[in-house]
Design a protein around this motif. Structure first.
Motif, mmCIF file in Angstrom:
data_model
loop_
_atom_site.group_PDB
_atom_site.id
_atom_site.type_symbol
_atom_site.label_atom_id
_atom_site.label_comp_id
_atom_site.label_asym_id
_atom_site.label_seq_id
_atom_site.Cartn_x
_atom_site.Cartn_y
_atom_site.Cartn_z
ATOM 1 N N THR A 1 0.823 -1.214 0.000
ATOM 2 C CA THR A 1 0.000 0.000 0.000
ATOM 3 C C THR A 1 0.855 1.261 0.000
ATOM 4 O OG1 THR A 1 -0.145 -0.076 2.424
ATOM 5 C CG2 THR A 1 -1.900 -1.144 1.191
ATOM 6 N N PHE B 1 1.655 3.896 -3.178
ATOM 7 C CA PHE B 1 0.936 5.101 -3.607
ATOM 8 C C PHE B 1 1.795 6.354 -3.439
ATOM 9 C CE2 PHE B 1 0.265 5.698 0.896
ATOM 10 C CZ PHE B 1 0.096 7.070 1.053
ATOM 11 N N THR B 2 2.820 6.280 -2.570
ATOM 12 C CA THR B 2 3.669 7.454 -2.353
ATOM 13 C C THR B 2 4.527 7.788 -3.567
ATOM 14 O OG1 THR B 2 5.399 6.086 -1.342
ATOM 15 C CG2 THR B 2 3.784 7.066 0.135
ATOM 16 N N SER C 1 3.196 7.343 -6.654
ATOM 17 C CA SER C 1 2.171 7.477 -7.703
ATOM 18 C C SER C 1 1.763 6.174 -8.375
ATOM 19 C CB SER C 1 2.635 8.478 -8.776
ATOM 20 O OG SER C 1 2.944 9.723 -8.199
ATOM 21 N N VAL D 1 -0.935 3.304 -8.541
ATOM 22 C CA VAL D 1 -2.342 3.176 -8.140
ATOM 23 C C VAL D 1 -2.630 1.740 -7.708
ATOM 24 C CG1 VAL D 1 -4.743 3.499 -8.820
ATOM 25 C CG2 VAL D 1 -2.978 5.006 -9.754
ATOM 26 N N ASP D 2 -2.446 1.498 -6.418
ATOM 27 C CA ASP D 2 -2.788 0.193 -5.850
ATOM 28 C C ASP D 2 -4.205 0.276 -5.278
ATOM 29 O OD1 ASP D 2 -2.171 1.888 -3.706
ATOM 30 O OD2 ASP D 2 -1.686 0.184 -2.432
ATOM 31 N N ASN E 1 -5.309 0.867 -2.148
ATOM 32 C CA ASN E 1 -5.545 2.030 -1.281
ATOM 33 C C ASN E 1 -5.599 3.329 -2.073
ATOM 34 O OD1 ASN E 1 -5.921 0.776 1.140
ATOM 35 N ND2 ASN E 1 -4.168 1.699 2.158
ATOM 36 N N ALA E 2 -4.696 3.467 -3.042
ATOM 37 C CA ALA E 2 -4.695 4.677 -3.866
ATOM 38 C C ALA E 2 -5.983 4.772 -4.673
ATOM 39 C CB ALA E 2 -3.485 4.668 -4.798
ATOM 40 N N LYS E 3 -6.434 3.634 -5.184
ATOM 41 C CA LYS E 3 -7.695 3.604 -5.930
ATOM 42 C C LYS E 3 -8.861 3.995 -5.031
ATOM 43 C CE LYS E 3 -10.133 2.509 -9.637
ATOM 44 N NZ LYS E 3 -9.984 3.181 -10.946
ATOM 45 N N GLN F 1 -8.753 6.036 -2.532
ATOM 46 C CA GLN F 1 -8.701 7.482 -2.363
ATOM 47 C C GLN F 1 -9.261 8.199 -3.590
ATOM 48 O OE1 GLN F 1 -4.794 8.982 -1.524
ATOM 49 N NE2 GLN F 1 -5.555 10.886 -0.677
ATOM 50 N N ILE F 2 -8.954 7.671 -4.765
ATOM 51 C CA ILE F 2 -9.456 8.267 -6.006
ATOM 52 C C ILE F 2 -10.979 8.132 -6.086
ATOM 53 C CG2 ILE F 2 -9.475 8.057 -8.524
ATOM 54 C CD1 ILE F 2 -6.538 7.143 -8.318
#
Length: 236
Positions: free
Chosen positions: A174, A177-178, A180, A182-183, A185-187, A189-190
């Protein structure tokens, strides 16, 4: 603020598209880390000159610093090294050509390698040294003895810890995402950024991670069962 159960379901389906990236990062990190771990573990067990203190320092540093720190060091440090070498050697390749997920692969593999090294080393040390001596007595080389006798037994002894390492890398992915990537967790957030329903989105992400973790645990249990049957001389 009210919980929106319907959006949890909506977010869940949207997050499924990020599972392959998360699994890919996990699998690459675990496989490469396992190879690194075997090499480092053998270096430490056999106290290979010159390489032994380097292996000890590597394991100590990686295990003593956060996973996020490793990722940031690779993300900011690797381009400096690559670009400096490119200029010196006259290469056309530059760090800008490295995909973002590449930094995650490299960093997480290095992190995984240190933890895998300790798991593998403990497994190898758990195997009675007389096993290897018995291999020598029937004409096997050290490599043959390790591959045919010691490693299978060490793998069986290390399987629970190896499973924990895989789960740890799954959860650690996870952090990608730092940089960029898109895993899951990043997804999440999006997905949540469109209506600020972050709680629901992260609940969906948590459900997916729980499901993946459960599958890893079940797979480990199946492998353990087959190994125990094999050791008893039964038929799997």
């Amino acid at each position: 603020m009210k919980l929106d159960p319907s959006f949890i379901w909506t977010a869940f389906w949207q997050l499924l598209s990020a599972i392959p990236i998360t699994l890919l990062i996990t699998v690459v990190s675990v496989v490469v880390g396992f190879v690194i771990g075997i090499v480092v573990a053998l270096i430490r067990i056999y106290k290979v000159p010159v390489l032994h203190p380097i292996a000890v320092a590597y394991v100590t540093f990686i295990r003593g610093t956060p996973m996020l720190t490793h990722l940031l060091l690779i993300y900011f440090g690797l381009p400096l090294i690559v670009d400096a070498l490119a200029v010196k050697m006259g290469w056309s390749f530059r760090s800008s050509s490295i995909p973002m997920i590449g930094f995650a692969y490299i960093s997480f593999s290095i992190t995984s390698g240190a933890y895998m090294a300790e798991v593998i080393r403990s497994g190898l040390l758990a195997v009675n040294r007389g096993q290897l001596e018995a291999a020598y007595s029937i004409g096997m080389t050290t490599t043959q003895g390790l591959r045919r006798i010691v490693f299978p037994q060490a793998l069986a002894a290390s399987l629970p810890n190896l499973s924990n390492s895989v789960i740890g890398m799954l959860h650690g992915s996870t952090l990608a995402f730092t940089v960029s990537v898109v895993d899951i967790n990043a997804k999440a957030q999006i997905v949540a950024s469109t209506n600020w329903k972050f709680f629901e989105a992260y609940l969906a992400a948590a459900a997916i991670f729980w499901g993946l973790t459960f599958l890893i645990e079940r797979l480990t249990a199946v492998i353990e069962k087959r190994i125990h049957v094999y050791h008893r001389g039964g038929v799997a």
